[in-house]
Design a protein around this motif. Sequence first.
Motif, mmCIF file in Angstrom:
data_model
loop_
_atom_site.group_PDB
_atom_site.id
_atom_site.type_symbol
_atom_site.label_atom_id
_atom_site.label_comp_id
_atom_site.label_asym_id
_atom_site.label_seq_id
_atom_site.Cartn_x
_atom_site.Cartn_y
_atom_site.Cartn_z
ATOM 1 N N PRO A 20 0.810 -1.225 0.000
ATOM 2 C CA PRO A 20 0.000 0.000 0.000
ATOM 3 C C PRO A 20 0.842 1.272 0.000
ATOM 4 N N ASN A 21 1.832 1.333 -0.891
ATOM 5 C CA ASN A 21 2.713 2.504 -0.967
ATOM 6 C C ASN A 21 2.222 3.491 -2.026
ATOM 7 N N PHE A 22 0.932 3.789 -2.014
ATOM 8 C CA PHE A 22 0.358 4.555 -3.129
ATOM 9 C C PHE A 22 0.918 5.976 -3.208
ATOM 10 N N ASP A 23 1.015 6.669 -2.072
ATOM 11 C CA ASP A 23 1.522 8.040 -2.107
ATOM 12 C C ASP A 23 2.987 8.084 -2.507
ATOM 13 N N GLY A 24 3.785 7.166 -1.952
ATOM 14 C CA GLY A 24 5.187 7.113 -2.334
ATOM 15 C C GLY A 24 5.369 6.803 -3.807
ATOM 16 N N TRP A 25 4.558 5.900 -4.319
ATOM 17 C CA TRP A 25 4.643 5.515 -5.733
ATOM 18 C C TRP A 25 4.252 6.683 -6.626
ATOM 19 N N LEU A 26 3.205 7.404 -6.263
ATOM 20 C CA LEU A 26 2.802 8.573 -7.046
ATOM 21 C C LEU A 26 3.908 9.621 -7.073
ATOM 22 N N ALA A 27 4.621 9.796 -5.946
ATOM 23 C CA ALA A 27 5.741 10.735 -5.912
ATOM 24 C C ALA A 27 6.862 10.279 -6.844
ATOM 25 N N VAL A 28 7.099 8.966 -6.910
ATOM 26 C CA VAL A 28 8.103 8.429 -7.835
ATOM 27 C C VAL A 28 7.713 8.722 -9.276
ATOM 28 N N LEU A 29 6.447 8.575 -9.600
ATOM 29 C CA LEU A 29 6.004 8.867 -10.969
ATOM 30 C C LEU A 29 6.222 10.338 -11.322
ATOM 31 N N ASP A 30 6.078 11.223 -10.352
ATOM 32 C CA ASP A 30 6.393 12.635 -10.597
ATOM 33 C C ASP A 30 7.855 12.799 -10.974
ATOM 34 N N LYS A 31 8.740 12.079 -10.278
ATOM 35 C CA LYS A 31 10.170 12.164 -10.600
ATOM 36 C C LYS A 31 10.461 11.571 -11.973
ATOM 37 N N ILE A 32 9.825 10.470 -12.305
ATOM 38 C CA ILE A 32 10.025 9.878 -13.630
ATOM 39 C C ILE A 32 9.552 10.840 -14.719
ATOM 40 N N ARG A 33 8.430 11.496 -14.467
ATOM 41 C CA ARG A 33 7.919 12.469 -15.445
ATOM 42 C C ARG A 33 8.939 13.577 -15.692
ATOM 43 N N LEU A 34 9.582 14.050 -14.640
ATOM 44 C CA LEU A 34 10.608 15.081 -14.794
ATOM 45 C C LEU A 34 11.805 14.548 -15.572
ATOM 46 N N ASP A 35 12.205 13.311 -15.305
ATOM 47 C CA ASP A 35 13.325 12.712 -16.030
ATOM 48 C C ASP A 35 12.998 12.522 -17.513
ATOM 49 N N VAL A 36 11.749 12.155 -17.786
ATOM 50 C CA VAL A 36 11.327 11.999 -19.180
ATOM 51 C C VAL A 36 11.549 13.300 -19.947
ATOM 52 N N ALA A 37 11.159 14.409 -19.316
ATOM 53 C CA ALA A 37 11.344 15.709 -19.966
ATOM 54 C C ALA A 37 12.820 16.099 -20.030
ATOM 55 N N LYS A 38 13.561 15.854 -18.953
ATOM 56 C CA LYS A 38 14.962 16.272 -18.882
ATOM 57 C C LYS A 38 15.827 15.553 -19.900
ATOM 58 N N TYR A 39 15.596 14.247 -20.066
ATOM 59 C CA TYR A 39 16.454 13.439 -20.932
ATOM 60 C C TYR A 39 15.818 13.109 -22.281
ATOM 61 N N GLY A 40 14.635 13.622 -22.526
ATOM 62 C CA GLY A 40 13.987 13.339 -23.808
ATOM 63 C C GLY A 40 13.684 11.863 -23.996
ATOM 64 N N ILE A 41 13.229 11.219 -22.932
ATOM 65 C CA ILE A 41 12.981 9.780 -22.990
ATOM 66 C C ILE A 41 11.759 9.488 -23.855
ATOM 67 N N LYS A 42 11.948 8.607 -24.809
ATOM 68 C CA LYS A 42 10.863 8.210 -25.718
ATOM 69 C C LYS A 42 10.390 6.789 -25.463
ATOM 70 N N THR A 43 11.256 5.976 -24.875
ATOM 71 C CA THR A 43 10.942 4.558 -24.660
ATOM 72 C C THR A 43 11.174 4.203 -23.209
#
Length: 286
Positions: A196-219
């Motif tokens: 039941p780590n829902f809040d922690g997991w959602l925070a991780v997705l925020d970080k991944i979203r930032l990395d996607v933009a920072k590094y131009g991740i397509k895959t």
Amino acid sequence: MTNSTREKKTMLGTVQTLELDGLKVHIYTPPDESLLVNSTVLELADRLIVVDGQIFQKFAAEVGDLIDTLGKPIDRFILTHNHPDHYSGFQHLTERFPGVQLAALPSVRKYLVKMGQQVLDVRRSLFGDEIAARLAVPDAVIVPGELVISAVRFLFQEFSDAESEYTLTITLPDHGVALVADLLGSEHNHLFTVQPNFDGWLAVLDKIRLDVAKYGIKTLIVGHGAPIGPESLPANVAYLEAAKAAFASSAKAEDFVAAVKASLPDRSPDLWVNWSSQMLYGHVAP
């Protein structure tokens, strides 16, 4: 850089290959019976790095067969997180390729030393001899940060309190690719909400979203099934929000499953959410 893909049948599983600048990324996916859990082989100019090891030994053997076809030495095996569908198969792989180090985050290694064999024993009671009888304990550690291997830049990151207690992600910043294990999944599939780590997991997705933009991740190479693109991120957030609400309102595993299916009727397969609920409610150890 090219980012083309080709898919080919390899025995019972499939292999999808991303052809990038200076390396190839081979993603082995077994059939449905093995939860579509991925093993990824990074083929560099002079070596291979193999990420995650399957749950059933017969599919770990197919990963070994794929490795054999590539004709390059294995630099290291890497385990992304402490769940047996990703580490059981390392019994076969470490025995088949002796002397190759198995690397993991220190936190993952500590968990496995304490709990790994016990979890395997429970899985063997459920699934039989296809589950490893012996835990392959990581004998090397992954230190988060950047590392250049054979002219390819890697970014290793550690995330905690999400799908598992600890997860390693591997980003190739110059290639627009990230291996995110079970932190993300297809917008068509259930996620493995085993804790039941829902809040922690959602925070991780925020970080991944930032990395996607920072590094131009397509895959984004996920832990189960075909790679996804950044456009699947909102669907992952929606899933976790629905699962969080379902958990808050459900006293039993079957109630949780019913609530998730009612909120997300187009997600599949049912087996994934049913199995996850057994761990979420403490009936089976993750």
